[in-house]
Design a protein around this motif. Structure first.
Motif, PDB file in Angstrom:
ATOM      1  N   GLY A  89      89.017  35.599  17.215  1.00  0.00           N
ATOM      2  CA  GLY A  89      89.373  34.623  16.193  1.00  0.00           C
ATOM      3  C   GLY A  89      88.964  35.030  14.797  1.00  0.00           C
ATOM      4  N   GLU A  90      88.081  36.040  14.667  1.00  0.00           N
ATOM      5  CA  GLU A  90      87.561  36.405  13.346  1.00  0.00           C
ATOM      6  C   GLU A  90      88.608  36.904  12.357  1.00  0.00           C
ATOM      7  OE1 GLU A  90      82.911  37.444  14.470  1.00  0.00           O
ATOM      8  OE2 GLU A  90      84.205  38.983  13.591  1.00  0.00           O
ATOM      9  N   PRO A  91      89.621  37.681  12.782  1.00  0.00           N
ATOM     10  CA  PRO A  91      90.613  38.138  11.800  1.00  0.00           C
ATOM     11  C   PRO A  91      91.330  36.999  11.073  1.00  0.00           C
ATOM     12  CG  PRO A  91      90.780  39.437  13.797  1.00  0.00           C
ATOM     13  CD  PRO A  91      89.834  38.310  14.091  1.00  0.00           C
ATOM     14  N   TYR A  92      91.354  35.797  11.672  1.00  0.00           N
ATOM     15  CA  TYR A  92      92.041  34.664  11.059  1.00  0.00           C
ATOM     16  C   TYR A  92      91.106  33.792  10.231  1.00  0.00           C
ATOM     17  CZ  TYR A  92      95.444  36.263  14.405  1.00  0.00           C
ATOM     18  OH  TYR A  92      96.314  37.060  15.113  1.00  0.00           O
ATOM     19  N   ASP A  93      89.846  34.164  10.174  1.00  0.00           N
ATOM     20  CA  ASP A  93      88.868  33.520   9.294  1.00  0.00           C
ATOM     21  C   ASP A  93      88.658  34.474   8.121  1.00  0.00           C
ATOM     22  OD1 ASP A  93      86.574  32.555   8.006  1.00  0.00           O
ATOM     23  OD2 ASP A  93      85.726  31.769   9.855  1.00  0.00           O
ATOM     24  N   LEU A  94      89.334  34.209   7.004  1.00  0.00           N
ATOM     25  CA  LEU A  94      89.408  35.188   5.924  1.00  0.00           C
ATOM     26  C   LEU A  94      88.040  35.662   5.425  1.00  0.00           C
ATOM     27  CD1 LEU A  94      91.222  36.872   4.134  1.00  0.00           C
ATOM     28  CD2 LEU A  94      91.393  34.952   2.555  1.00  0.00           C
ATOM     29  N   PRO A  95      87.084  34.785   5.132  1.00  0.00           N
ATOM     30  CA  PRO A  95      85.777  35.290   4.674  1.00  0.00           C
ATOM     31  C   PRO A  95      85.106  36.211   5.691  1.00  0.00           C
ATOM     32  CG  PRO A  95      85.978  32.948   4.189  1.00  0.00           C
ATOM     33  CD  PRO A  95      87.131  33.304   5.073  1.00  0.00           C
ATOM     34  N   VAL A  96      85.198  35.860   6.961  1.00  0.00           N
ATOM     35  CA  VAL A  96      84.595  36.698   8.000  1.00  0.00           C
ATOM     36  C   VAL A  96      85.340  38.023   8.113  1.00  0.00           C
ATOM     37  CG1 VAL A  96      84.063  36.865  10.468  1.00  0.00           C
ATOM     38  CG2 VAL A  96      83.746  34.696   9.265  1.00  0.00           C
ATOM     39  N   HIS A  97      86.674  37.957   8.061  1.00  0.00           N
ATOM     40  CA  HIS A  97      87.475  39.188   8.153  1.00  0.00           C
ATOM     41  C   HIS A  97      87.180  40.120   6.980  1.00  0.00           C
ATOM     42  CE1 HIS A  97      90.735  41.809   9.262  1.00  0.00           C
ATOM     43  NE2 HIS A  97      91.422  41.547   8.159  1.00  0.00           N
ATOM     44  N   LEU A  98      87.054  39.566   5.775  1.00  0.00           N
ATOM     45  CA  LEU A  98      86.728  40.392   4.610  1.00  0.00           C
ATOM     46  C   LEU A  98      85.345  41.013   4.749  1.00  0.00           C
ATOM     47  CD1 LEU A  98      88.132  38.187   1.695  1.00  0.00           C
ATOM     48  CD2 LEU A  98      89.124  40.268   2.645  1.00  0.00           C
ATOM     49  N   ALA A  99      84.412  40.264   5.318  1.00  0.00           N
ATOM     50  CA  ALA A  99      83.071  40.814   5.541  1.00  0.00           C
ATOM     51  C   ALA A  99      83.120  41.954   6.555  1.00  0.00           C
ATOM     52  CB  ALA A  99      82.133  39.708   6.020  1.00  0.00           C
ATOM     53  N   ASN A 100      83.944  41.798   7.591  1.00  0.00           N
ATOM     54  CA  ASN A 100      84.093  42.866   8.583  1.00  0.00           C
ATOM     55  C   ASN A 100      84.725  44.117   7.964  1.00  0.00           C
ATOM     56  OD1 ASN A 100      83.024  41.217  10.550  1.00  0.00           O
ATOM     57  ND2 ASN A 100      85.019  40.592  11.375  1.00  0.00           N
ATOM     58  N   LEU A 101      85.720  43.914   7.105  1.00  0.00           N
ATOM     59  CA  LEU A 101      86.352  45.042   6.416  1.00  0.00           C
ATOM     60  C   LEU A 101      85.354  45.758   5.514  1.00  0.00           C
ATOM     61  CD1 LEU A 101      89.760  43.396   5.396  1.00  0.00           C
ATOM     62  CD2 LEU A 101      89.463  45.220   7.060  1.00  0.00           C
ATOM     63  N   LYS A 102      84.571  44.982   4.788  1.00  0.00           N
ATOM     64  CA  LYS A 102      83.574  45.555   3.889  1.00  0.00           C
ATOM     65  C   LYS A 102      82.541  46.360   4.657  1.00  0.00           C
ATOM     66  CE  LYS A 102      80.071  44.240   0.450  1.00  0.00           C
ATOM     67  NZ  LYS A 102      79.458  43.092  -0.283  1.00  0.00           N
ATOM     68  N   ALA A 103      82.102  45.834   5.778  1.00  0.00           N
ATOM     69  CA  ALA A 103      81.094  46.532   6.578  1.00  0.00           C
ATOM     70  C   ALA A 103      81.639  47.838   7.142  1.00  0.00           C
ATOM     71  CB  ALA A 103      80.618  45.624   7.711  1.00  0.00           C
ATOM     72  N   ALA A 104      82.937  47.860   7.469  1.00  0.00           N
ATOM     73  CA  ALA A 104      83.518  49.050   8.088  1.00  0.00           C
ATOM     74  C   ALA A 104      83.982  50.088   7.082  1.00  0.00           C
ATOM     75  CB  ALA A 104      84.692  48.638   8.980  1.00  0.00           C
ATOM     76  N   PHE A 105      84.562  49.638   5.946  1.00  0.00           N
ATOM     77  CA  PHE A 105      85.205  50.586   5.033  1.00  0.00           C
ATOM     78  C   PHE A 105      84.779  50.449   3.577  1.00  0.00           C
ATOM     79  CE2 PHE A 105      88.083  50.399   8.662  1.00  0.00           C
ATOM     80  CZ  PHE A 105      88.359  51.746   8.876  1.00  0.00           C
ATOM     81  N   GLY A 106      83.948  49.480   3.257  1.00  0.00           N
ATOM     82  CA  GLY A 106      83.497  49.342   1.883  1.00  0.00           C
ATOM     83  C   GLY A 106      84.055  48.109   1.208  1.00  0.00           C
ATOM     84  N   PRO A 107      83.505  47.741   0.050  1.00  0.00           N
ATOM     85  CA  PRO A 107      83.869  46.479  -0.620  1.00  0.00           C
ATOM     86  C   PRO A 107      85.288  46.425  -1.150  1.00  0.00           C
ATOM     87  CG  PRO A 107      82.412  47.798  -2.004  1.00  0.00           C
ATOM     88  CD  PRO A 107      82.446  48.469  -0.673  1.00  0.00           C
ATOM     89  N   ASP A 108      85.925  47.579  -1.370  1.00  0.00           N
ATOM     90  CA  ASP A 108      87.285  47.567  -1.904  1.00  0.00           C
ATOM     91  C   ASP A 108      88.337  47.402  -0.807  1.00  0.00           C
ATOM     92  OD1 ASP A 108      86.515  50.047  -0.929  1.00  0.00           O
ATOM     93  OD2 ASP A 108      87.924  51.152  -2.203  1.00  0.00           O
ATOM     94  N   CYS A 109      87.914  47.328   0.453  1.00  0.00           N
ATOM     95  CA  CYS A 109      88.848  47.110   1.561  1.00  0.00           C
ATOM     96  C   CYS A 109      89.022  45.608   1.740  1.00  0.00           C
ATOM     97  CB  CYS A 109      88.306  47.754   2.844  1.00  0.00           C
ATOM     98  SG  CYS A 109      89.474  47.712   4.224  1.00  0.00           S
ATOM     99  N   ARG A 110      90.096  45.072   1.174  1.00  0.00           N
ATOM    100  CA  ARG A 110      90.298  43.616   1.164  1.00  0.00           C
ATOM    101  C   ARG A 110      91.752  43.313   1.549  1.00  0.00           C
ATOM    102  NH1 ARG A 110      86.539  40.618  -1.225  1.00  0.00           N
ATOM    103  NH2 ARG A 110      88.049  39.013  -1.815  1.00  0.00           N
ATOM    104  N   PHE A 111      91.937  42.969   2.805  1.00  0.00           N
ATOM    105  CA  PHE A 111      93.253  42.591   3.310  1.00  0.00           C
ATOM    106  C   PHE A 111      93.131  41.274   4.075  1.00  0.00           C
ATOM    107  CE2 PHE A 111      93.288  47.304   3.441  1.00  0.00           C
ATOM    108  CZ  PHE A 111      94.323  47.544   2.552  1.00  0.00           C
ATOM    109  N   ALA A 112      94.176  40.467   4.018  1.00  0.00           N
ATOM    110  CA  ALA A 112      94.234  39.263   4.840  1.00  0.00           C
ATOM    111  C   ALA A 112      95.067  39.569   6.084  1.00  0.00           C
ATOM    112  CB  ALA A 112      94.844  38.114   4.051  1.00  0.00           C
ATOM    113  N   TRP A 113      94.607  39.090   7.229  1.00  0.00           N
ATOM    114  CA  TRP A 113      95.287  39.365   8.497  1.00  0.00           C
ATOM    115  C   TRP A 113      96.296  38.252   8.781  1.00  0.00           C
ATOM    116  CZ3 TRP A 113      95.588  43.343  11.811  1.00  0.00           C
ATOM    117  CH2 TRP A 113      96.051  43.118  13.106  1.00  0.00           C
TER     118      TRP A 113
END
Length: 421
Positions: A89-113
């Motif tokens: 369910g996390e990809p559909y929770d935008l703040p959580v998904h953005l945090a996961n993207l940041k942790a994996a690829f850095g702060p400039d990785c910002r996509f909505a699923w």
């Protein structure tokens, strides 16, 4: 004595070049030979650039541009890793998904699923690997499936090779997007619809990860009474939905349904991905500074036109290749959100249009012009951003116009003998 000869020779070069270009534009054989030669240069160059520039980098999970490894594929990997670890369910929770993207690829990785949960299944499969090998496997599979579809459509390897040189193929590979899979499934489905209806329905059903592209085929199957193919399509969709529920639970589906309104706001109203990225009629109006009401009005007009061409091709006598080309061209134009990489179904549509033209006596002037203009669309997004002109929409409409003209002409030629009799 040599100077006048040099000046005269220099003056004649532009005229000779112009004459050569006119000959190229007027000869199907020369145009095809030139395209094959260009493909032998462009395809290896494309693969090399994608592999070296976008598939490797100076640091882990970064390519040589400094972007995320695989660009858009990065969020497919992150969403898949969340689903793989029981957090579907996390990809559909935008703040959580953005945090996961940041942790994996850095702060400039910002996509909505925005994908439905059925897409979490292939995403999780790729996320079982580390990002770099996952991206390489994604690229290899998408290219192989697309190449197979082009070979199947053309019935010959050289024409399929030319299709691989199209700028939209390069666009998809550099973005790490799924457009090549989409175009391949649509191509296989449309060409198998009468020969192998159950297999065609399977191909159409597998497009459930992209509902706005998947909707046209079932409608045409329903209108034309192809029940076996329609049943296979619906069974495939239901099977995919059931499998995603069994694997990931209800959280992804509840999240997906709950974010549909937010998706519309992010993508269409706010144009978070950039106005120059959206190649739809809606996006064209917004790019030109028009209001949202006008954007929806033009989108409705273009969608109605595309739908009319597709229905005409499928309900009147038409060659299977031309019928397939109509669906492939119309499907992208129906959506108000059409990223430039999702224009790639125009590649097999153009290929099938050329095959139809060859069987009917050769290319016409406007069809040849469409082919000659193809290199101009190598930088669709950048061109739209620099000029403010919706190049992607123009390419889609030009392709649709050529197909509609062929449908009209072939229909007239079939009616003509009885009218004269």
């Amino acid at each position: 004595m040599s100077a006048p000869i040099t000046i005269e020779a220099s003056a004649s070069r532009p005229a000779a070049l112009w004459a050569d270009l006119k000959d190229l534009a007027g000869s199907d054989a020369r145009l095809f030979a030139f395209a094959k030669l260009a493909a032998w240069v462009l395809v290896p160059l494309t693969l090399a650039v994608v592999a070296v520039v976008f598939g490797t980098g100076p640091e882990p999970r970064r390519n040589w541009y400094g972007d995320m490894l695989g660009n858009d594929f990065s969020q497919i990997w992150v969403a898949g890793r969340a689903a793989l670890e029981g957090r579907g369910g996390e990809p559909y929770d935008l703040p959580v998904h953005l945090a996961n993207l940041k942790a994996a690829f850095g702060p400039d990785c910002r996509f909505a699923w925005h994908y439905p949960p059925v897409f979490l299944m292939p995403a999780a499969a790729f996320a079982s690997l580390e990002p770099q090998p996952a991206f390489w496997l994604w690229t290899a599979l998408s290219l192989a499936v697309f190449a197979g579809a082009m070979r199947f459509a053309a019935g010959r390897g050289d024409a399929a090779w030319i299709a691989l040189a199209h700028p939209l193929v390069f666009c998809n590979l550099t973005y790490g997007q799924n457009g090549l899979f989409t175009a391949a499934l649509l191509t296989f489905g449309t060409l198998l619809v009468d020969r192998r209806p159950w297999l065609a329905g399977l191909c159409f059903g597998l497009l459930a990860y992209k509902p706005h592209f998947a909707a046209l085929a079932p409608l045409l199957l329903l209108i034309t009474g192809r029940r076996a193919c329609l049943a296979s399509c619906l069974a495939t969709v239901l099977g995919l939905c059931g499998a995603s529920l069994a694997l990931f639970g209800t959280a992804p589906w509840l999240g997906f349904l709950g974010t549909l309104g937010e998706t519309n706001r992010i993508i269409l109203e706010n144009a978070a991905a950039g106005l120059e990225l959206n190649a739809s009629a809606f996006g064209a109006v917004r790019l030109l500074g028009g209001p949202i009401a006008a954007a929806w009005a033009l989108q409705a007009l273009v969608a109605a036109l595309a739908l009319a061409v597709a229905i005409r091709a499928w309900t009147r006598p038409a060659a299977p290749a031309l019928r397939a080309a109509a669906l492939l061209t119309a499907a992208p134009l129906l959506s108000p959100y059409l990223p430039v990489y999702d224009l790639v179904p125009l590649v097999p549509a153009t290929l099938l249009l050329v095959l139809t033209a060859q069987s009917a006596g050769g290319l016409r002037r406007h069809e040849r012009a469409l082919l000659l203009a193809t290199p101009l669309f190598a930088l669709l997004r950048e061109g739209a951003g620099l000029t403010g002109f919706p190049l992607g929409l123009m390419l889609g409409l030009a392709t649709l116009a050529c197909i509609a003209d062929r449908i009209q002409t072939l229909g007239f030629s079939r009616r003509r003998p009885s009218a004269l009799a």
